[in-house]
Design a protein around this motif. Structure first.
Motif, PDB file in Angstrom:
ATOM      1  N   TYR A 183      96.037   7.098  43.144  1.00  0.00           N
ATOM      2  CA  TYR A 183      95.179   7.539  42.292  1.00  0.00           C
ATOM      3  C   TYR A 183      94.265   6.110  42.128  1.00  0.00           C
ATOM      4  O   TYR A 183      93.324   6.017  41.239  1.00  0.00           O
ATOM      5  CB  TYR A 183      95.847   7.655  40.976  1.00  0.00           C
ATOM      6  N   GLU A 184      94.709   5.012  42.705  1.00  0.00           N
ATOM      7  CA  GLU A 184      93.761   3.976  42.453  1.00  0.00           C
ATOM      8  C   GLU A 184      93.798   3.012  43.603  1.00  0.00           C
ATOM      9  O   GLU A 184      94.890   2.738  44.364  1.00  0.00           O
ATOM     10  CB  GLU A 184      94.445   3.026  41.460  1.00  0.00           C
TER      11      GLU A 184
ATOM     12  N   ASP B 140      85.981   5.535  37.584  1.00  0.00           N
ATOM     13  CA  ASP B 140      85.953   4.105  37.401  1.00  0.00           C
ATOM     14  C   ASP B 140      85.505   3.519  38.688  1.00  0.00           C
ATOM     15  O   ASP B 140      86.450   3.333  39.629  1.00  0.00           O
ATOM     16  CB  ASP B 140      87.026   3.603  36.994  1.00  0.00           C
ATOM     17  N   LEU B 141      84.148   3.430  39.069  1.00  0.00           N
ATOM     18  CA  LEU B 141      83.667   2.691  40.564  1.00  0.00           C
ATOM     19  C   LEU B 141      83.374   1.314  40.018  1.00  0.00           C
ATOM     20  O   LEU B 141      82.444   1.199  39.290  1.00  0.00           O
ATOM     21  CB  LEU B 141      82.616   3.686  40.883  1.00  0.00           C
ATOM     22  N   GLY B 142      84.018   0.200  40.831  1.00  0.00           N
ATOM     23  CA  GLY B 142      83.581  -0.988  40.812  1.00  0.00           C
ATOM     24  C   GLY B 142      82.344  -1.386  41.219  1.00  0.00           C
ATOM     25  O   GLY B 142      81.712  -0.552  42.031  1.00  0.00           O
TER      26      GLY B 142
ATOM     27  N   GLU C 234      99.431   3.694  44.721  1.00  0.00           N
ATOM     28  CA  GLU C 234      98.549   2.491  44.293  1.00  0.00           C
ATOM     29  C   GLU C 234      98.286   1.810  45.523  1.00  0.00           C
ATOM     30  O   GLU C 234      99.456   1.360  46.048  1.00  0.00           O
ATOM     31  CB  GLU C 234      98.818   1.990  42.921  1.00  0.00           C
TER      32      GLU C 234
ATOM     33  N   GLU D 200      90.945  -3.930  44.161  1.00  0.00           N
ATOM     34  CA  GLU D 200      89.908  -4.511  44.401  1.00  0.00           C
ATOM     35  C   GLU D 200      89.921  -5.111  45.875  1.00  0.00           C
ATOM     36  O   GLU D 200      91.265  -5.494  46.270  1.00  0.00           O
ATOM     37  CB  GLU D 200      89.870  -6.087  43.579  1.00  0.00           C
TER      38      GLU D 200
ATOM     39  N   VAL E 281      91.268   8.370  40.782  1.00  0.00           N
ATOM     40  CA  VAL E 281      90.285   8.020  39.641  1.00  0.00           C
ATOM     41  C   VAL E 281      89.667   6.770  39.430  1.00  0.00           C
ATOM     42  O   VAL E 281      88.695   6.553  38.836  1.00  0.00           O
ATOM     43  CB  VAL E 281      91.044   8.244  38.224  1.00  0.00           C
ATOM     44  N   LYS E 282      90.080   5.742  40.110  1.00  0.00           N
ATOM     45  CA  LYS E 282      89.445   4.369  40.083  1.00  0.00           C
ATOM     46  C   LYS E 282      89.541   3.633  41.864  1.00  0.00           C
ATOM     47  O   LYS E 282      90.376   3.708  42.266  1.00  0.00           O
ATOM     48  CB  LYS E 282      90.229   3.393  39.431  1.00  0.00           C
TER      49      LYS E 282
ATOM     50  N   VAL F   8      86.684  10.352  40.422  1.00  0.00           N
ATOM     51  CA  VAL F   8      86.534   9.075  40.264  1.00  0.00           C
ATOM     52  C   VAL F   8      85.682   8.649  38.969  1.00  0.00           C
ATOM     53  O   VAL F   8      84.523   9.023  38.961  1.00  0.00           O
ATOM     54  CB  VAL F   8      85.954   8.215  41.453  1.00  0.00           C
TER      55      VAL F   8
ATOM     56  N   ASP G 198      88.130  -0.121  42.598  1.00  0.00           N
ATOM     57  CA  ASP G 198      87.911  -1.382  42.128  1.00  0.00           C
ATOM     58  C   ASP G 198      86.667  -2.148  42.978  1.00  0.00           C
ATOM     59  O   ASP G 198      86.280  -1.541  43.989  1.00  0.00           O
ATOM     60  CB  ASP G 198      89.113  -2.184  42.057  1.00  0.00           C
TER      61      ASP G 198
END
Length: 171
Positions: free
Chosen positions: A119-120, A166-168, A97, A123, A142-143, A164, A145
């Motif tokens: 994986y993340e 979850d795309l902020g 992360e 923001e 996968v994300k 991905v 932010d």
């Protein structure tokens, strides 16, 4: 200098401390919240006392002078010094992360290698990395932010894999 006995560094604790160039985190710190050094554009080194049980710092592999902040097992990259002399950084394979605002205001970086272990992406992770020109996100992510690449004025290409989900907003 942070006092011995300090236990917690709160969210954005040193936000926009423009004159802060280095910090030594004492062994007594057990909690560091998100974005502790966001906007510290002159930060060159974030070091942790070796006896700290929760956090560690490691020098950049290139010059060994600019220290990067991680959790103890190096699975989370917490903060990269914004005024590092480096133009390239390879995130270690142990990292899963990348914390919020971790590379914010790194004005000299033009290449960041993200390993398959990540994986993340938090923001504002690469916010205002004005020389960053291309990023390839590995299939493990996968994300991504909010505002992860905001202000990256040289960014010409971002490869976002189908992993991905979850795309902020405000990329």
């Amino acid at each position: 200098e942070l006092p011995v006995g300090l236990r917690k560094i709160g969210k954005s604790a040193f936000k926009n401390c423009k004159s802060l160039t280095s910090v030594l985190i004492p062994s007594t710190v057990i909690s560091i919240s998100d974005a502790p050094f966001r906007g510290c554009e002159n930060m060159k080194s974030i070091q942790v006392e070796p006896k700290n049980m929760h956090y560690k710092s490691e020098p950049n592999k290139r010059d060994g002078k600019d220290y990067v902040l991680f959790n103890k097992n190096k699975s989370v990259l917490i903060a990269y010094p914004a005024n590092s002399r480096e133009v390239q950084y390879d995130i270690p394979d142990s990292v899963t992360e990348v914390s919020d605002w971790a590379f914010c205001d790194c004005k000299k970086l033009n290449r960041i290698t993200i390993p398959d272990s990540v994986y993340e992406i938090g923001e504002g992770t690469f916010c205002n990395c004005i020389l960053l020109d291309e990023v390839e996100i590995p299939d493990s992510v996968v994300k991504i932010d909010d505002c992860a690449f905001r202000g990256c004025s040289s960014l010409e290409k971002v490869i976002i894999p189908s992993s991905v989900v979850d795309l902020g907003w405000g990329l």
